[in-house]
Design a protein around this motif. Sequence first.
Motif, PDB file in Angstrom:
ATOM      1  N   ASP A 177       0.606  -1.195  -0.408  1.00 43.18           N
ATOM      2  CA  ASP A 177       0.087  -0.109  -0.273  1.00 43.18           C
ATOM      3  C   ASP A 177       0.995   0.820  -0.083  1.00 43.18           C
ATOM      4  O   ASP A 177       1.639   1.219   0.457  1.00 43.18           O
ATOM      5  N   ASP A 178       0.176   2.283  -0.484  1.00 44.63           N
ATOM      6  CA  ASP A 178       0.740   3.251  -0.862  1.00 44.63           C
ATOM      7  C   ASP A 178       1.874   3.788  -1.059  1.00 44.63           C
ATOM      8  O   ASP A 178       3.610   3.940  -0.522  1.00 44.63           O
ATOM      9  N   GLU A 234      -4.429   4.647  -6.883  1.00 47.67           N
ATOM     10  CA  GLU A 234      -4.967   5.660  -5.735  1.00 47.67           C
ATOM     11  C   GLU A 234      -5.131   7.229  -6.024  1.00 47.67           C
ATOM     12  O   GLU A 234      -3.984   7.540  -6.392  1.00 47.67           O
TER      13      GLU A 234
HETATM   14 CA    CA Z   1      -3.194   3.409   0.460  1.00 46.38          CA
END
Ligand code: CA
Length: 277
Positions: A177-178, A234
């Motif tokens: 993520d990220d 995202e």
């Molecule tokens: Ca994220």
Amino acid sequence: AKDQGGGTFNIFSNGTDEYEKKQLMLENDLRNALETEQLIVHYQPVVDLSTGRLKSFEALVRWEHPELGLVPPGEFIPVAERSGLINDIGTRVLESSCRQVRRWHSANEQIGLAVNVSIRQFRNPHFPNLVKDVLEITQFPAHLLILEITESMMQDDSESVRIIEEIRTLGVKLAIDDFGTGYSSLSKLGFLPIDYLKIDRSFITEMLIHAPIQSIIQTIIDMGRNLDMELIAEGIEEEGQSLLLAECGCQFGQGYLFSKPLSAEEIEMTYSLSTLV
Ligand code: CA
Ligand code: C2E
Ligand code: CA
Ligand code: CA
């Protein structure tokens, strides 16, 4: 070692410190919220950028506070992490979202589910077993579950590697993520079996404003593809971002352009996913 949950917190040693008091109140409220089912899960669709087809949902927890209304996770996850409550919250989110998306499989059996995992859950030696139990209880297909971890969690100590391998043995997928915000050593990416890279929203926000950001995104995409990972962008809010990302070879995306996170009921109406079997 046992979780040093909030129950062992010594109120008196922290005296009159306002901040500590607030944290403690929030922690008690949160424990109560867990017991009274005030924690609910919203779902944000992830789509195939070139076809627009629904790929999966990301489960995002919310707190339906009786007085404050809907509290976003940014405001209580840190408290939950500090107190250890995150373990119970995380398990609850995993189980209820698996149960929910499993029901939707009667309308579309391909729908994936991404669930965020905090470092404290991930470091729990029982975590892989817990995931296994949830998959069994909910009858959720392992290959449709994606666990989202952050760069800082992929350390090359033997314990992390064991946990990652056990999760992979279950057939469950892993996403970073990220991605791009953690300054992790890139060499780790080559050793750990990761299925997805999620390009952080900060890059997507800037991509149409600052040309060099586009090169960075292209580099992340090319690297991911070379390592056999799938890319998810995202925070896509504009059509232009979506088109450019697809052109750069990013297959999947999520963001307000497609949909905000929605309650299960809203998802059912929007995607005609009846829960009636
Ligand atoms: Ca994220
Ligand atoms: P995240 O995992 O990076 O989740 C994406 C966040 O970006 C979500 O915020 C989502 O609502 C928001 N978002 C999605 N598309 C857009 C967009 O187009 N524009 C903008 N401005 N924002 C967008 P949310 O739901 O407030 O969650 C914040 C963070 O809280 C998550 O970041 C995740 O780190 C954490 N979190 C949420 N649910 C859970 C959970 O069940 N367990 C754990 N451990 N953490 C969670
Ligand atoms: Ca996430
Ligand atoms: Ca984030």
